[in-house]
Design an enzyme around this catalytic site. Structure first.
Site, PDB file in Angstrom:
ATOM      1  N   PRO A 132       0.748  -1.084   0.023  1.00 43.45           N
ATOM      2  CA  PRO A 132       0.177   0.049   0.074  1.00 43.45           C
ATOM      3  C   PRO A 132       0.789   1.103   0.131  1.00 43.45           C
ATOM      4  O   PRO A 132       1.824   1.328   0.756  1.00 43.45           O
ATOM      5  CB  PRO A 132      -0.719  -0.320   1.348  1.00 43.45           C
ATOM      6  CG  PRO A 132      -0.821  -1.675   1.534  1.00 43.45           C
ATOM      7  CD  PRO A 132       0.337  -2.144   1.024  1.00 43.45           C
ATOM      8  N   GLU A 133       0.500   2.227  -0.789  1.00 42.78           N
ATOM      9  CA  GLU A 133       1.131   3.475  -0.738  1.00 42.78           C
ATOM     10  C   GLU A 133       0.699   4.354   0.228  1.00 42.78           C
ATOM     11  O   GLU A 133      -0.540   4.342   0.933  1.00 42.78           O
ATOM     12  CB  GLU A 133       1.075   4.208  -2.307  1.00 42.78           C
ATOM     13  CG  GLU A 133       1.419   3.005  -3.167  1.00 42.78           C
ATOM     14  CD  GLU A 133       1.957   3.652  -4.656  1.00 42.78           C
ATOM     15  OE1 GLU A 133       2.464   4.690  -4.624  1.00 42.78           O
ATOM     16  OE2 GLU A 133       2.156   2.979  -5.530  1.00 42.78           O
ATOM     17  N   LYS A 183       4.264   5.293   4.965  1.00 43.31           N
ATOM     18  CA  LYS A 183       3.515   4.097   4.951  1.00 43.31           C
ATOM     19  C   LYS A 183       3.570   3.718   6.562  1.00 43.31           C
ATOM     20  O   LYS A 183       3.418   2.221   6.727  1.00 43.31           O
ATOM     21  CB  LYS A 183       4.409   3.041   4.026  1.00 43.31           C
ATOM     22  CG  LYS A 183       4.498   3.610   2.739  1.00 43.31           C
ATOM     23  CD  LYS A 183       5.190   2.617   1.688  1.00 43.31           C
ATOM     24  CE  LYS A 183       5.237   3.123   0.323  1.00 43.31           C
ATOM     25  NZ  LYS A 183       5.964   2.049  -0.655  1.00 43.31           N
ATOM     26  N   ARG A 240      14.213   8.503  10.268  1.00 48.91           N
ATOM     27  CA  ARG A 240      14.417   7.516   9.046  1.00 48.91           C
ATOM     28  C   ARG A 240      13.622   7.887   7.557  1.00 48.91           C
ATOM     29  O   ARG A 240      14.020   7.419   6.785  1.00 48.91           O
ATOM     30  CB  ARG A 240      14.305   6.204   9.272  1.00 48.91           C
ATOM     31  CG  ARG A 240      15.184   5.760  10.508  1.00 48.91           C
ATOM     32  CD  ARG A 240      15.436   4.017  10.541  1.00 48.91           C
ATOM     33  NE  ARG A 240      13.912   3.420  10.583  1.00 48.91           N
ATOM     34  CZ  ARG A 240      13.401   3.186  12.091  1.00 48.91           C
ATOM     35  NH1 ARG A 240      13.990   3.340  13.080  1.00 48.91           N
ATOM     36  NH2 ARG A 240      12.067   2.510  11.842  1.00 48.91           N
ATOM     37  N   ASN A 273       5.188   2.495  -5.869  1.00 49.57           N
ATOM     38  CA  ASN A 273       5.342   2.060  -7.304  1.00 49.57           C
ATOM     39  C   ASN A 273       4.509   2.760  -8.468  1.00 49.57           C
ATOM     40  O   ASN A 273       5.157   3.165  -9.396  1.00 49.57           O
ATOM     41  CB  ASN A 273       5.628   0.650  -7.499  1.00 49.57           C
ATOM     42  CG  ASN A 273       6.319   0.307  -8.561  1.00 49.57           C
ATOM     43  OD1 ASN A 273       7.254   1.000  -9.024  1.00 49.57           O
ATOM     44  ND2 ASN A 273       6.464  -0.944  -9.067  1.00 49.57           N
ATOM     45  N   ARG A 319      11.991  -3.829  -7.803  1.00 45.85           N
ATOM     46  CA  ARG A 319      10.701  -3.256  -8.265  1.00 45.85           C
ATOM     47  C   ARG A 319      10.614  -3.020  -9.693  1.00 45.85           C
ATOM     48  O   ARG A 319      11.621  -2.590 -10.204  1.00 45.85           O
ATOM     49  CB  ARG A 319      10.231  -1.987  -7.314  1.00 45.85           C
ATOM     50  CG  ARG A 319      10.182  -2.297  -5.843  1.00 45.85           C
ATOM     51  CD  ARG A 319       9.263  -3.187  -5.371  1.00 45.85           C
ATOM     52  NE  ARG A 319       7.968  -3.058  -5.847  1.00 45.85           N
ATOM     53  CZ  ARG A 319       7.160  -2.155  -4.982  1.00 45.85           C
ATOM     54  NH1 ARG A 319       7.542  -1.516  -4.021  1.00 45.85           N
ATOM     55  NH2 ARG A 319       5.992  -1.970  -5.437  1.00 45.85           N
TER      56      ARG A 319
END
Length: 267
Positions: free
Chosen positions: A2-3, A52, A124, A165, A257
């Site tokens: 999931p984005e 995310k 991060r 992606n 990816r």
């Protein structure tokens, strides 16, 4: 995976369903039993997201941190006089509020941390286009100093938090940028256009629950890569004709990816 817009939708939903009230938290599967016990019965102060990552902030300073990864998903159910339904499958975490419940299955991360731990996670991550407090300057600096490709940088969560992606492939197409170009070649105007477009597109995704990237004037022709999904320009359209110029869409693997682009429109 999931984005970012998915996590922001979940944060808003969980805030509406459970915010400001005590929440029963359990782990039918057993893998989150200790963490569930730590927050069970506590008041959920707020739910929010960064990239995310989803955070449930409980009193007094305990936070459930969730990263769905590839397989994680929440499923919701209503509560009535008969009580909650029996868990189905491997439910890592179950939350029960006054009127609703939700089950979490298959997350990559489901843990209890404190506010210091949240700060460690955020340290991060790069700026999140969906957050009102996002400052794109850090991403601009990272991109401008990097010889890595812009296609790689857009997927780096320490540079752009929440971009996945689909948004990566589509925003580069929308701005005619070859994904192989190094970050050092992306000028200020191009970066600003990419960032502004990510903000706009991801807000649409958050609001509608679907990734909508094709402009209305281009939204015709070949169907989407999957039934029920909006059309894309290049994502998962390898070998098909570009919606703009007709050239075959290309694909390659970039850091594990699949990347999609049009060699003519993104020359």
């Amino acid at each position: 995976m999931p984005e970012g817009h998915v996590l922001h939708r979940l944060a808003r939903l969980h805030q509406r369903r459970y915010g400001g009230q005590p929440v029963r938290v359990g782990s039918p599967q057993g893998r989150f039993s200790e963490g569930a016990a730590a927050v069970d019965g506590r008041v959920l102060r707020r739910a929010d997201a960064w990239g995310k990552h989803l955070f449930h902030h409980y009193e007094p300073g305990l936070v459930v941190h969730v990263h769905l990864g590839i397989y994680g998903a929440f499923s919701e159910f209503g509560l009535d006089g008969d009580g909650p339904p029996d868990p189905v499958g491997q439910v890592r975490m179950r939350m029960l509020g006054t009127d609703y419940g939700t089950d979490l299955r298959g997350p990559m991360v489901c843990e209890v941390i404190d506010e210091g731990g949240v700060a460690g996670v955020l340290d991060r991550l790069g700026p999140d286009p969906l957050r009102a407090d996002a400052d794109p300057e850090a991403a601009r600096t990272r991109v401008g100093r990097s010889r890595r490709s812009i296609g790689s940088l857009l997927m780096d969560q320490s540079v752009f938090a929440g971009v996945g992606n689909i948004y990566r492939s589509e925003v580069l197409f929308r701005h005619g940028i070859d994904p192989a170009r190094p970050g050092t070649s992306i000028d200020a105007a191009e970066f600003d256009a990419i960032w502004a477009d990510l903000v706009a597109l991801m807000k649409i995704g958050q609001r509608r629950g679907q990734i909508v990237v094709v402009r209305p004037e281009d939204d015709h022709g070949a169907p989407s890569y999957r039934a029920g999904r909006p059309r894309t320009y290049v994502y998962r359209r390898a070998g098909e004709a570009c919606r703009i110029c007709g050239s075959p869409v290309l694909t390659t693997e970039l850091e594990g990816r699949n990347l999609f682009w049009c060699p003519s429109c993104q020359s």
